[in-house]
Design an enzyme around this catalytic site. Structure first.
Site, PDB file in Angstrom:
ATOM      1  N   ASN A 199     -63.131   6.356  64.322  1.00  0.00           N
ATOM      2  CA  ASN A 199     -61.774   6.584  64.834  1.00  0.00           C
ATOM      3  C   ASN A 199     -61.501   5.533  65.905  1.00  0.00           C
ATOM      4  OD1 ASN A 199     -59.300   8.140  64.836  1.00  0.00           O
ATOM      5  ND2 ASN A 199     -59.878   8.850  66.861  1.00  0.00           N
ATOM      6  N   LYS A 200     -60.317   5.580  66.466  1.00  0.00           N
ATOM      7  CA  LYS A 200     -59.884   4.590  67.459  1.00  0.00           C
ATOM      8  C   LYS A 200     -60.941   4.359  68.533  1.00  0.00           C
ATOM      9  CE  LYS A 200     -56.941   2.624  67.492  1.00  0.00           C
ATOM     10  NZ  LYS A 200     -57.007   1.254  66.916  1.00  0.00           N
TER      11      LYS A 200
ATOM     12  N   ARG B 199     -56.054  -3.893  56.128  1.00  0.00           N
ATOM     13  CA  ARG B 199     -56.870  -3.333  57.225  1.00  0.00           C
ATOM     14  C   ARG B 199     -58.124  -2.713  56.594  1.00  0.00           C
ATOM     15  NH1 ARG B 199     -54.087   0.209  61.802  1.00  0.00           N
ATOM     16  NH2 ARG B 199     -55.773  -0.661  63.048  1.00  0.00           N
TER      17      ARG B 199
ATOM     18  N   ASP C 108     -60.409   7.711  60.905  1.00  0.00           N
ATOM     19  CA  ASP C 108     -60.012   6.731  59.891  1.00  0.00           C
ATOM     20  C   ASP C 108     -60.918   6.791  58.674  1.00  0.00           C
ATOM     21  OD1 ASP C 108     -58.685   5.674  62.420  1.00  0.00           O
ATOM     22  OD2 ASP C 108     -57.826   4.470  60.807  1.00  0.00           O
TER      23      ASP C 108
ATOM     24  N   ARG D  19     -48.818   2.669  61.213  1.00  0.00           N
ATOM     25  CA  ARG D  19     -50.243   2.783  61.575  1.00  0.00           C
ATOM     26  C   ARG D  19     -50.671   4.239  61.486  1.00  0.00           C
ATOM     27  NH1 ARG D  19     -49.768   5.837  65.197  1.00  0.00           N
ATOM     28  NH2 ARG D  19     -52.015   6.109  65.341  1.00  0.00           N
TER      29      ARG D  19
ATOM     30  N   ALA E  30     -54.266   6.354  59.822  1.00  0.00           N
ATOM     31  CA  ALA E  30     -54.892   6.265  58.497  1.00  0.00           C
ATOM     32  C   ALA E  30     -54.021   6.838  57.360  1.00  0.00           C
ATOM     33  CB  ALA E  30     -56.265   6.942  58.553  1.00  0.00           C
TER      34      ALA E  30
HETATM   35  O1  MRU Z   1     -55.179   1.367  64.880  1.00  0.00           O
HETATM   36  P1  MRU Z   1     -54.464   2.651  64.569  1.00  0.00           P
HETATM   37  O2  MRU Z   1     -53.393   2.979  65.547  1.00  0.00           O
HETATM   38  O3  MRU Z   1     -53.997   2.700  63.126  1.00  0.00           O
HETATM   39  O4  MRU Z   1     -55.595   3.758  64.720  1.00  0.00           O
HETATM   40  C1  MRU Z   1     -55.263   5.090  64.410  1.00  0.00           C
HETATM   41  C2  MRU Z   1     -56.339   6.064  64.705  1.00  0.00           C
HETATM   42  O5  MRU Z   1     -57.415   5.725  65.128  1.00  0.00           O
HETATM   43  C3  MRU Z   1     -56.036   7.501  64.348  1.00  0.00           C
HETATM   44  O6  MRU Z   1     -56.705   8.369  65.206  1.00  0.00           O
HETATM   45  C4  MRU Z   1     -56.500   7.774  62.906  1.00  0.00           C
HETATM   46  O7  MRU Z   1     -55.976   6.811  62.036  1.00  0.00           O
HETATM   47  C5  MRU Z   1     -56.110   9.124  62.446  1.00  0.00           C
HETATM   48  S1  MRU Z   1     -54.370   9.305  62.283  1.00  0.00           S
HETATM   49  C6  MRU Z   1     -54.074  10.864  61.682  1.00  0.00           C
END
Ligand code: MRU
Length: 331
Positions: free
Chosen positions: A233-234, A81, A223, A46, A48
């Site tokens: 982002n998350k 995804r 992301d 997981r 991005a």
């Molecule tokens: O659902 P996830 O765990 O893949 O979400 C990840 C995030 O939101 C990260 O902050 C984002 O991908 C950046 S990772 C460098």
């Protein structure tokens, strides 16, 4: 020393199963595109940039197993995804080989080069971002934008790792990141393993922490950054940015150029992944909500660009607006 989140070895993509962290460090060997699609969907790999690299290796595996399956492998990976643009960016690079009828061995070379590029981008993000932090900085971060989310040292966490490497004293508040706890499980583990002063908080404590302590910066990954600077982002990042702006704390997005998406005009055009109700009602196998309750479970939110102080990229620090995104992409 933090282990690598993924690497290619003996014809397999080897990943550290992130759903088991931090209690167990289990390596999984992925040998087919189906294995890679499944690992991405279940968040075993997981973040991005990391899913972009994993997807590139998924295409390389398809090319090695059956060159005629490459096109359908790319389609299946594209559907794994929806939000992180790095996935599509990496798959477009792999698809260019198909379009130019490249020989099979080129696919693995290209995936390896995507992995190496990402590691280098992380290092650069860390270099640029660490200059923005004072020598006794207190930082809040959300989710995991560290080594586990990339092929290198991360994006938001790269800024922290590099600042510490430069001799700065950095304290980090880590949001736990409901519902899947990437902060509590993965960021907390990375920072503790690296000997960095880290304090875990639940997501709903962040505003109180900002009002009670001196916080110098909030830094997260992304992301997808739209052409106008809006950043997905998350889930929870938007609320964190609002709280940071209320407290006049700079809110930064740290991301490689591969996260910038010139084809998405603004945040409203970013497709937000919605995940299963059980992630909320039954976290980690323990039922906590009544049967019959409806659930809304978006995995990401969008922070409007005017709440973002700057984009920390591998090409430097840019303003979070159309001009900044354009110059970062053309620089
Ligand atoms: O659902 P996830 O765990 O893949 O979400 C990840 C995030 O939101 C990260 O902050 C984002 O991908 C950046 S990772 C460098």
């Amino acid at each position: 020393m933090i282990p690598r989140t993924l690497h290619f070895e003996n014809n397999s993509l080897v990943i550290l199963d992130q759903t088991e962290l931090p209690l167990k460090q289990i390596e999984l060997r992925l040998n087919t595109v189906d294995d890679v699609v499944d690992a991405i969907k279940k968040l075993k790999v997981r973040g991005a940039p990391a899913i972009g690299v994993a997807a590139a290796y998924g295409v390389a595996l398809a090319a090695m197993n059956d060159p005629l399956s490459v096109s359908s492998a790319i389609d299946r990976l594209r559907a794994s995804r929806p939000t992180a643009v790095n996935l599509f960016w990496a798959l477009n690079r792999m698809e260019a080989l198909l379009k130019s009828s490249a020989p099979t061995e080129k696919y693995l070379e290209e995936a390896m080069s995507i992995e190496d590029d990402d590691a280098e981008k992380c290092r650069r993000i860390g270099e640029y971002g660490s200059e923005l932090l004072p020598s006794n900085a207190v930082v809040i971060t959300h989710c995991n934008a560290g080594a586990m989310a990339t092929a290198g040292i991360g994006t938001a966490l790269a800024v922290i790792y590099k600042a510490v490497e430069k001799g700065k004293k950095i304290k980090v508040f880590v949001d736990e990141t409901r519902p899947l706890l990437q902060g509590a499980r993965i960021t907390a583990w990375e920072l503790v393993s690296s000997g960095i002063d880290a304090t875990l908080i639940t997501d709903n404590m962040a505003a109180a922490v900002m009002s009670r302590f001196k916080i110098d910066a909030v830094i997260t990954g992304a992301d997808r950054v739209a052409a106008n600077g809006d950043a997905a982002n998350k889930i929870g990042t938007f609320g964190l940015a609002l709280a940071a702006n209320f407290h006049k704390i700079p809110f930064y997005i740290a991301a490689p150029i591969s996260t910038l998406d010139p084809n998405t005009p603004d945040g409203s055009a970013i497709k937000i992944e919605e995940r299963s109700a059980e992630e909320v009602t039954e976290p980690f196998g323990k039922r906590i909500a009544p049967y019959g309750i409806k659930v809304f479970n978006p995995a990401f939110d969008v922070t409007p660009h005017h709440l973002i102080k700057a984009l920390i990229t591998d090409k430097g620090v840019f303003s979070a607006d159309s001009l900044g995104v354009k110059s970062a992409l053309n620089d």
